[in-house]
Design an enzyme around this catalytic site. Structure first.
Site, PDB file in Angstrom:
ATOM      1  N   SER A 139       0.867  -1.186   0.000  1.00  0.00           N
ATOM      2  CA  SER A 139       0.000   0.000   0.000  1.00  0.00           C
ATOM      3  C   SER A 139       0.899   1.231   0.000  1.00  0.00           C
ATOM      4  CB  SER A 139      -0.862   0.002   1.279  1.00  0.00           C
ATOM      5  OG  SER A 139      -1.317   1.297   1.598  1.00  0.00           O
ATOM      6  N   TYR A 152      -1.750  -0.702  10.498  1.00  0.00           N
ATOM      7  CA  TYR A 152      -1.938  -1.065   9.078  1.00  0.00           C
ATOM      8  C   TYR A 152      -0.757  -0.608   8.210  1.00  0.00           C
ATOM      9  CZ  TYR A 152      -3.874  -1.174   4.361  1.00  0.00           C
ATOM     10  OH  TYR A 152      -4.051  -1.395   3.015  1.00  0.00           O
TER      11      TYR A 152
HETATM   12  N1  LIG Z   1      -8.717  -0.736  -1.348  1.00  0.00           N
HETATM   13  C1  LIG Z   1      -7.684   0.053  -1.021  1.00  0.00           C
HETATM   14  O1  LIG Z   1      -7.815   1.302  -0.923  1.00  0.00           O
HETATM   15  C2  LIG Z   1      -6.338  -0.528  -0.812  1.00  0.00           C
HETATM   16  C3  LIG Z   1      -6.149  -1.875  -0.562  1.00  0.00           C
HETATM   17  N2  LIG Z   1      -4.881  -2.348  -0.352  1.00  0.00           N
HETATM   18  C4  LIG Z   1      -4.667  -3.770  -0.055  1.00  0.00           C
HETATM   19  O2  LIG Z   1      -5.228  -4.582  -1.059  1.00  0.00           O
HETATM   20  C5  LIG Z   1      -5.571  -5.852  -0.528  1.00  0.00           C
HETATM   21  C6  LIG Z   1      -6.977  -6.220  -0.940  1.00  0.00           C
HETATM   22  O3  LIG Z   1      -7.863  -5.270  -0.376  1.00  0.00           O
HETATM   23  P1  LIG Z   1      -9.266  -4.885  -1.018  1.00  0.00           P
HETATM   24  O4  LIG Z   1      -9.512  -5.661  -2.229  1.00  0.00           O
HETATM   25  O5  LIG Z   1      -9.319  -3.418  -1.063  1.00  0.00           O
HETATM   26  O6  LIG Z   1     -10.213  -5.346   0.176  1.00  0.00           O
HETATM   27  P2  LIG Z   1     -11.586  -6.159   0.184  1.00  0.00           P
HETATM   28  O7  LIG Z   1     -12.100  -5.999   1.570  1.00  0.00           O
HETATM   29  O8  LIG Z   1     -12.427  -5.766  -0.965  1.00  0.00           O
HETATM   30  O9  LIG Z   1     -11.099  -7.652  -0.036  1.00  0.00           O
HETATM   31  C7  LIG Z   1     -10.316  -8.296   0.919  1.00  0.00           C
HETATM   32  C8  LIG Z   1     -10.196  -9.755   0.531  1.00  0.00           C
HETATM   33  O10 LIG Z   1      -9.430 -10.427   1.552  1.00  0.00           O
HETATM   34  C9  LIG Z   1     -10.187 -11.533   2.031  1.00  0.00           C
HETATM   35  N3  LIG Z   1      -9.909 -11.746   3.443  1.00  0.00           N
HETATM   36  C10 LIG Z   1     -10.127 -10.883   4.466  1.00  0.00           C
HETATM   37  N4  LIG Z   1      -9.807 -11.455   5.631  1.00  0.00           N
HETATM   38  C11 LIG Z   1      -9.381 -12.717   5.338  1.00  0.00           C
HETATM   39  C12 LIG Z   1      -8.929 -13.803   6.117  1.00  0.00           C
HETATM   40  N5  LIG Z   1      -8.861 -13.711   7.458  1.00  0.00           N
HETATM   41  N6  LIG Z   1      -8.557 -14.942   5.498  1.00  0.00           N
HETATM   42  C13 LIG Z   1      -8.632 -15.042   4.146  1.00  0.00           C
HETATM   43  N7  LIG Z   1      -9.049 -14.049   3.359  1.00  0.00           N
HETATM   44  C14 LIG Z   1      -9.434 -12.899   3.949  1.00  0.00           C
HETATM   45  C15 LIG Z   1     -11.644 -11.159   1.780  1.00  0.00           C
HETATM   46  O11 LIG Z   1     -12.458 -12.307   1.606  1.00  0.00           O
HETATM   47  P3  LIG Z   1     -13.354 -13.020   2.723  1.00  0.00           P
HETATM   48  O12 LIG Z   1     -14.044 -11.941   3.496  1.00  0.00           O
HETATM   49  O13 LIG Z   1     -14.266 -13.866   1.903  1.00  0.00           O
HETATM   50  O14 LIG Z   1     -12.393 -13.818   3.540  1.00  0.00           O
HETATM   51  C16 LIG Z   1     -11.527 -10.438   0.443  1.00  0.00           C
HETATM   52  O15 LIG Z   1     -11.510 -11.378  -0.610  1.00  0.00           O
HETATM   53  C17 LIG Z   1      -5.357  -5.751   0.991  1.00  0.00           C
HETATM   54  O16 LIG Z   1      -4.128  -6.347   1.331  1.00  0.00           O
HETATM   55  C18 LIG Z   1      -5.309  -4.243   1.235  1.00  0.00           C
HETATM   56  O17 LIG Z   1      -4.539  -3.910   2.356  1.00  0.00           O
HETATM   57  C19 LIG Z   1      -3.793  -1.549  -0.413  1.00  0.00           C
HETATM   58  C20 LIG Z   1      -3.935  -0.230  -0.653  1.00  0.00           C
HETATM   59  C21 LIG Z   1      -5.206   0.397  -0.866  1.00  0.00           C
HETATM   60  C1  LIG Z   2      -6.941   0.403   2.391  1.00  0.00           C
HETATM   61  C2  LIG Z   2      -6.613   1.419   3.368  1.00  0.00           C
HETATM   62  O1  LIG Z   2      -7.289   1.523   4.342  1.00  0.00           O
HETATM   63  C3  LIG Z   2      -5.458   2.310   3.196  1.00  0.00           C
HETATM   64  N1  LIG Z   2      -5.846   3.652   3.221  1.00  0.00           N
HETATM   65  C4  LIG Z   2      -4.570   2.083   2.029  1.00  0.00           C
HETATM   66  O2  LIG Z   2      -4.500   2.996   1.177  1.00  0.00           O
HETATM   67  O3  LIG Z   2      -3.911   1.062   1.984  1.00  0.00           O
END
Ligand SMILES: NC(=O)C1=CN([C@@H]2O[C@H](COP(=O)(O)OP(=O)(O)OC[C@H]3O[C@@H](n4cnc5c(N)ncnc54)[C@H](OP(=O)(O)O)[C@@H]3O)[C@@H](O)[C@H]2O)C=CC1
Ligand SMILES: CC(=O)[C@H](N)C(=O)O
Length: 259
Positions: A139, A152
């Protein structure tokens, strides 16, 4: 000839689901991992019908020892898996003094421990064949730990540092390792209400973010920041950091500490 199977964590929604779509359209078989089996199954069925690749789903909670162990075992033993997208992650903590310790533990288990152990599980096979790809979702908060909450961004700084170290260790053995640093991306990690209060020019659509990350991968980038207009800015940051290096470990303290 098969293009190899990618295992994607957090594939039931958001960024991981778009990775699943794009990798399937590139001809890769997939293993989709997340907790919600129904969402994984629906995505797998849709993508199999649209692309003809083979998609398996694995329901696992990667923040728990059993869930993590089950996916680790698969990565260790399945020679068809040549790619890993370490994408599953959570945010959502409040200030350190207000956040429940169990929530923080779960975040560290998922954002740090799972990324580390899944990578360690696949790395021996990939280095043995001298090929393969690992994509680690970090991120932009890794670069601005003072701009958000405490844990985070620190978890994402871990993933960035881990990835950069692996680029040296695994890169020399033929394994690609990419760090992707999204800025704010419209997914369910955000409450709609939170996004409504962020200037629209700071929020990227998830398809655009993932397509840019693939463009970075295809261009051979080690660190991809989808929103950064000028790559020279990242190069300057990395060069400034490298310039510290000759003086970071010496036989005497700096003069300002010995007056
Ligand atoms: N969106 C944003 O602004 C940003 C996101 N990111 C990173 O991108 C990645 C994806 O995030 P994003 O798509 O936005 O988030 P979402 O919440 O849309 O998706 C998260 C995914 O992770 C899965 N997940 C959550 N907890 C668990 C667990 N305990 N075990 C297995 N799977 C899990 C969820 O599925 P389920 O609930 O079915 O388990 C889901 O598929 C993350 O690492 C986030 O930190 C980085 C920067 C910015
Ligand atoms: C997903 C978040 O909460 C965070 N601001 C990020 O940019 O990674």
């Amino acid at each position: 000839m098969t293009k190899g199977t990618f295992l994607i964590t957090g594939a039931s929604d958001g960024i991981g689901a778009v990775y699943a779509d794009r990798l399937a359209r590139r001809g890769h078989d997939l293993i989709l991992v997340a907790r919600r089996a129904d969402k994984l199954a629906a995505l797998a069925q849709k993508l199999e019908a649209e692309t003809g690749v083979t998609i398996e789903t694995l329901s696992a909670d990667l923040s728990t020892p059993d869930g993590l162990a089950s996916v680790e075992a698969r990565l260790r033993s399945d020679a068809a898996i040549t790619g890993l997208v370490n994408n599953a992650g959570i945010a959502g903590e409040t200030s350190l003094v207000d956040t429940d310790a169990a929530y923080l533990t779960g975040m560290i288990n998922l954002n740090i421990l799972a990324v580390t152990r899944l990578t360690a599980a696949i790395a021996p096979r990939l280095t043995a064949t001298g090929s393969g790809t690992i994509i680690n979702m970090t991120s932009v908060t890794a670069l601005m730990p003072d701009g958000f909450t405490a844990v985070y961004p620190a978890s994402k700084a871990f993933v960035l540092a881990f990835t950069e170290a692996l680029q040296v260790e695994l890169g020399s053995k033929g394994v690609r390792v990419q760090a992707v640093l999204p800025g704010i991306t419209r997914t369910a990690i955000w409450e709609e209400e939170q996004l409504a209060h962020i200037p629209a020019e700071m929020v990227m659509e998830v398809n655009d973010m993932v397509d840019a990350a693939f463009a970075g991968l295809d261009q051979g980038e080690a660190i991809t920041i989808p929103s950064l207009p000028d790559i020279a800015d990242l190069d300057a940051y990395l060069a400034a950091r490298a310039a510290l290096r000759p003086n970071l470990s010496r036989d005497r303290a700096a003069a300002r500490y010995t007056a």
